[in-house]
Write an enzyme that holds these catalytic residues in place. Structure first.
Site, PDB file in Angstrom:
ATOM      1  NE  ARG A   1      -7.349  -8.344   1.023  1.00  0.00           N
ATOM      2  CZ  ARG A   1      -6.969  -7.513   0.063  1.00  0.00           C
ATOM      3  NH1 ARG A   1      -6.004  -6.650   0.283  1.00  0.00           N
ATOM      4  NH2 ARG A   1      -7.552  -7.555  -1.119  1.00  0.00           N
TER       5      ARG A   1
ATOM      6  CE  LYS B   1      -4.389  -1.864   1.379  1.00  0.00           C
ATOM      7  NZ  LYS B   1      -5.409  -2.087   2.397  1.00  0.00           N
TER       8      LYS B   1
HETATM    9  C1  7PJ Z   1      -8.129  -4.441   1.998  1.00  0.00           C
HETATM   10  C2  7PJ Z   1      -9.140  -5.315   1.598  1.00  0.00           C
HETATM   11  C3  7PJ Z   1      -7.763  -4.396   3.380  1.00  0.00           C
HETATM   12  C4  7PJ Z   1      -9.436  -6.087   3.745  1.00  0.00           C
HETATM   13  C5  7PJ Z   1      -8.409  -4.236  -0.106  1.00  0.00           C
HETATM   14  C6  7PJ Z   1      -5.484  -3.376  -1.761  1.00  0.00           C
HETATM   15  C7  7PJ Z   1      -6.796  -2.675  -1.817  1.00  0.00           C
HETATM   16  N1  7PJ Z   1      -9.797  -6.139   2.461  1.00  0.00           N
HETATM   17  N2  7PJ Z   1      -9.304  -5.171   0.272  1.00  0.00           N
HETATM   18  N3  7PJ Z   1      -8.456  -5.245   4.202  1.00  0.00           N
HETATM   19  N4  7PJ Z   1      -7.673  -3.782   0.919  1.00  0.00           N
HETATM   20  N5  7PJ Z   1     -10.053  -6.879   4.640  1.00  0.00           N
HETATM   21  O1  7PJ Z   1      -5.354  -4.560  -1.529  1.00  0.00           O
HETATM   22  O2  7PJ Z   1      -4.463  -2.640  -1.989  1.00  0.00           O
HETATM   23  O3  7PJ Z   1      -6.903  -3.639   3.845  1.00  0.00           O
HETATM   24  S1  7PJ Z   1      -8.232  -3.744  -1.769  1.00  0.00           S
END
Ligand code: 7PJ
Length: 282
Positions: A264, A230
């Site tokens: 994640r 990010k």
């Molecule tokens: C997140 C997500 C996060 C959860 C995205 C990216 C953007 N789901 N989906 N947490 N971010 N739970 O992956 O850069 O931070 S999309």
């Protein structure tokens, strides 16, 4: 001292969140985007997605998070039909791959279809606030990740503002947990996520990261942290998105050090290795 949590129930799986059997879980990101080199592109993107999933499984992923709509800041939304066409074939193909499947969506219709197809978890960046979202997940046994987001993906990075970011994110998540329990959803299915990079400045992100312990304690639920690649990582390291691996690994370890139970990530193999050494050294 880390907060003690009950195991997290996600569909066919039950993951210990505390004690001897617990270790931090790795959620691998599987983004399905249409392939620009083939017309229509759906078959080709299915093949690409499945081979990436196979690789993640070999690398030790715990949960595969399937996403058909990019929610990166400023990216245009995709239609319901398009999202379903992207994600459903992947869900059906991976249904029995032996790993928990998660769907990253905020659309209740996608949640419903994915549940019928057998996903184990719904990951909603919108915190199940869309009309019909709670009803869509209520009767299932899916795990639910509630994420905090200020505004929506198209506007969230326009000067995010908070009085006390930790208190406000905590209050939001507690309220959502309360609303979910009110419709009969059991706490054992829920995990929380402060939503790094969505409607937050770099400073907000790092304040939240340092306060993961407090967030978990005040919500009484395990936390999932998504910092992988990010812009907050780029802001500190000065690196573009394709050179944020080392920064992302450090962020994942920092999140786990502060008590996060699930990370994640894009880079599964590297994160699994980093966590193994972290655990061995703990
Ligand atoms: C997140 C997500 C996060 C959860 C995205 C990216 C953007 N789901 N989906 N947490 N971010 N739970 O992956 O850069 O931070 S999309």
């Amino acid at each position: 001292m880390q907060t003690v949590f009950a195991p997290l129930h996600v569909g066919r799986y039950c993951f210990p969140m505390s004690g001897e059997a617990h270790r931090p879980l790795v959620m691998g990101i599987l983004n399905i985007t249409p392939n620009s080199f083939s017309d229509g592109g759906h078959f080709n993107s299915l093949e690409v997605a499945l081979s990436r999933a196979e690789q993640m499984i070999a690398e030790g992923v715990d949960i595969i998070d399937i996403g058909g709509e990019s929610t990166r800041p400023g990216v245009a939304p995709v239609s319901l039909q398009e999202e379903l066409e992207r994600v459903m074939p992947v869900i059906y193909a991976l249904r029995d791959c032996g790993k928990a499947l998660s769907i990253d969506t905020y659309k209740p219709e996608v949640m419903r279809e994915a549940i019928v197809a057998g996903v184990d978890m719904i990951n909603d960046i919108n915190g199940f606030r869309a009309e019909g979202a709670l009803t869509a997940v209520n009767d299932s046994d899916c795990g639910l990740c509630i994420m905090h987001m200020q505004k929506d993906p198209t506007t969230m990075q326009e000067a995010p503002q908070y009085g006390d970011v930790v208190a406000e994110v905590t209050a939001f998540l507690r309220q959502r947990v309360f609303d979910m329990e009110n419709v009969g959803i059991s706490r054992e299915r829920i995990c929380i996520d402060p939503g790094f990079g969505v409607g937050k400045t770099v400073e907000h992100n790092f304040t939240l990261l340092k306060n993961i312990g407090r967030l978990q304690q005040e919500c009484g639920l395990p936390l999932l942290a998504g910092l992988s690649r990010k812009s907050a990582i780029g802001a500190i390291t000065g690196k573009p998105v394709d050179r944020r691996l080392a920064g992302s690994l450090a962020a994942a370890l920092a999140a786990v050090m502060h008590g996060a139970r699930i990370v994640r990530v894009h880079d599964v193999a590297e994160t699994v290795d980093a966590l193994k050494i972290w655990q061995a050294a703990a």
